[in-house]
Design an enzyme around this catalytic site. Structure first.
Site, PDB file in Angstrom:
ATOM      1  CE  LYS A  54      22.440 -55.558 -22.175  1.00  0.00           C
ATOM      2  NZ  LYS A  54      22.824 -56.403 -23.304  1.00  0.00           N
ATOM      3  CD  GLN A 114      25.242 -59.232 -23.946  1.00  0.00           C
ATOM      4  OE1 GLN A 114      24.278 -58.819 -23.326  1.00  0.00           O
ATOM      5  NE2 GLN A 114      25.970 -58.438 -24.728  1.00  0.00           N
ATOM      6  CG  ASP A 145      18.932 -56.888 -27.852  1.00  0.00           C
ATOM      7  OD1 ASP A 145      19.104 -55.822 -27.225  1.00  0.00           O
ATOM      8  OD2 ASP A 145      19.692 -57.867 -27.766  1.00  0.00           O
TER       9      ASP A 145
END
Ligand code: NAP
Length: 288
Positions: A53, A97, A120
Site C-alpha cells: 500500500k 491494518q 477502507d
C-alpha cells in the site's frame, strides 16, 4: 474457447494513471492527499500488505505515513491515536491494518475512525450508506471487483450474481454492490447445502472462500464471469486463488487470475478512496 482474462494488473495501472493526474491537480491547489496506515504487531502478511500500500501511494504521489506499534498496546491507546488522526487536516484517509491483537476490539476501532476518513469503507456509517445507495466510501475489494466487471462492458442489470462467502469485508458488501447495480444476488456460505446447483446458475460467480483451488469447472455455467477473490499460499510458496484456474478457464466466459487479478484492484481502490476524501476537503474549502 478459453475464457477471456480480466487482468486486474492492467486495469489497476490505467486507473492509477488517472488517480495520479488528479493527485497532481490537487497539489496545484495546495492539497497533498495523505493516507495514514496503522500497523499493530508483526504479522508478516499484514506487513507485506502495508508495504504494498505504501509503495502504491508513493508511486502516484499520495503521501503515506506508517504508524507502527507493538502488539502489546491497549485499545485505549489505539483509540487515542485514531482521535488524533481524525483531527489532523493533513490526513485524508486512515487505515488500520487487520487483524488486531486479541485485547483490542476491532469493531470499536473501526467505529472510532471518522467516517469521512474511513477509506477502507468498513465503518458502519459507510456500510449503511452503501446499503441505502448513498455516496459512501466503498470497501476496496468489492469496489475493485465491480470495476473489473464493468471494464469489460459486461451487463450486470438483471443478471444472476452468486457470491460464495459472506464476510464483512468481501462477501456481504460485494453482493450489495451488485444488488445496487440491479443484479439478482444469491449468497452461499459454509452451511449452503447445494452449492454446485446454485453456482451453476450464476452469470457472474464471485468466489471468496479462502480455500485453494476449491471451485472447478463443475461449479461454473458455460460462459459465466468468474471472479476469484481468494489468495492462498501453497506449500511450494506459490500463490493461488480459490478457483482451479486452468480447469475453470475452459468453461467460463471471463475469468480473473491470481495473482494479478483482484489483488491489485483492491489497493487501487484504496488510492481512489483516499483521493476522493482529499477532493471532498478541497470542495468544502472552495465553498468556504
Ligand atoms: P473469510 O472471512 O474466511 O470468509 C470465508 C467465507 O467462505 C465465509 O463466509 C465462509 O462461510 C465461506 N466458506 C468457507 N468454506 C466454505 C465452503 N466449503 N463452501 C461455501 N462457503 C464456504 O474470508 P474473506 O476475508 O472473505 O476472504 C476470502 C478470501 O479472499 C481469502 O482467501 C482472502 O485471503 C481473500 N481476500 C483477498 C483480497 C484481495 O484483495 N485479493 C481481499 C480480501 C480477502 P461461513 O460464513 O459460513 O463461515
Amino acid at each position: 474457447m478459453a475464457a477471456e482474462i480480466i487482468s486486474g494488473k492492467e486495469l489497476a495501472a490505467t486507473i492509477r494513471n488517472n488517480i495520479s493526474s488528479d493527485v497532481f491537480n490537487l497539489k496545484q491547489v495546495g492539497i497533498v492527499p495523505g493516507l495514514t496506515v496503522i500497523l499493530v504487531g508483526n504479522n508478516p502478511a499484514s506487513r507485506s500488505y502495508v508495504t504494498a500500500k505504501e509503495k502504491a501511494c508513493q508511486e502516484i504521489g499520495i503521501r503515506s505515513t506508517l504508524l507502527e506499534y507493538p502488539d502489546t498496546i491497549t485499545e485505549e491507546f489505539l483509540l487515542h491515536e485514531i482521535s488524533r488522526l481524525n483531527e489532523d487536516n493533513d490526513v485524508h484517509g486512515i487505515l488500520v491494518q487487520l487483524p488486531l491483537p486479541k485485547q483490542i476490539n476491532e469493531l470499536a476501532v473501526i467505529e472510532h475512525i471518522s467516517p469521512e476518513k474511513d477509506v477502507d469503507g468498513f465503518h458502519p456509517i459507510n456500510v449503511g450508506r452503501m446499503m441505502t445507495g448513498q455516496d459512501a466510501f466503498l470497501p476496496c475489494t468489492p469496489f475493485g471487483i465491480v470495476e473489473m466487471v464493468k471494464s469489460k462492458q459486461i451487463p450486470i442489470s438483471g443478471k444472476h450474481v452468486v457470491v460464495i462467502g459472506r464476510s464483512n469485508i468481501v462477501g456481504k458488501p460485494v453482493g450489495q454492490l451488485f444488488l445496487n447495480e440491479h443484479a439478482t444476488v444469491t449468497y452461499c456460505h459454509s452451511r449452503t447445502t447445494n452449492l454446485k446447483e446454485i453456482t451453476k446458475q450464476a452469470d457472474i460467480l464471485i468466489v471468496a472462500v479462502g480455500k485453494a483451488n476449491y471451485i472447478d469447472s463443475e461449479y461454473i455455467k458455460p460462459g459465466a464471469v468468474v471472479i476469484d477473490v481468494g489468495v492462498n499460499r501453497l506449500e511450494s510458496g506459490k500463490l493461488c486463488g480459490d478457483v482451479l484456474f486452468e480447469d475453470a478457464q475452459k468453461v467460463a466466459g471471463y475469468i480473473t487470475p491470481v495473482p494479478g487479478g483482484v489483488g491489485p484492484m483492491t489497493i487501487t481502490m484504496l488510492l481512489q478512496n483516499t483521493l476522493l476524501s482529499a477532493q471532498a476537503v478541497n470542495r468544502s474549502n472552495v465553498k468556504g
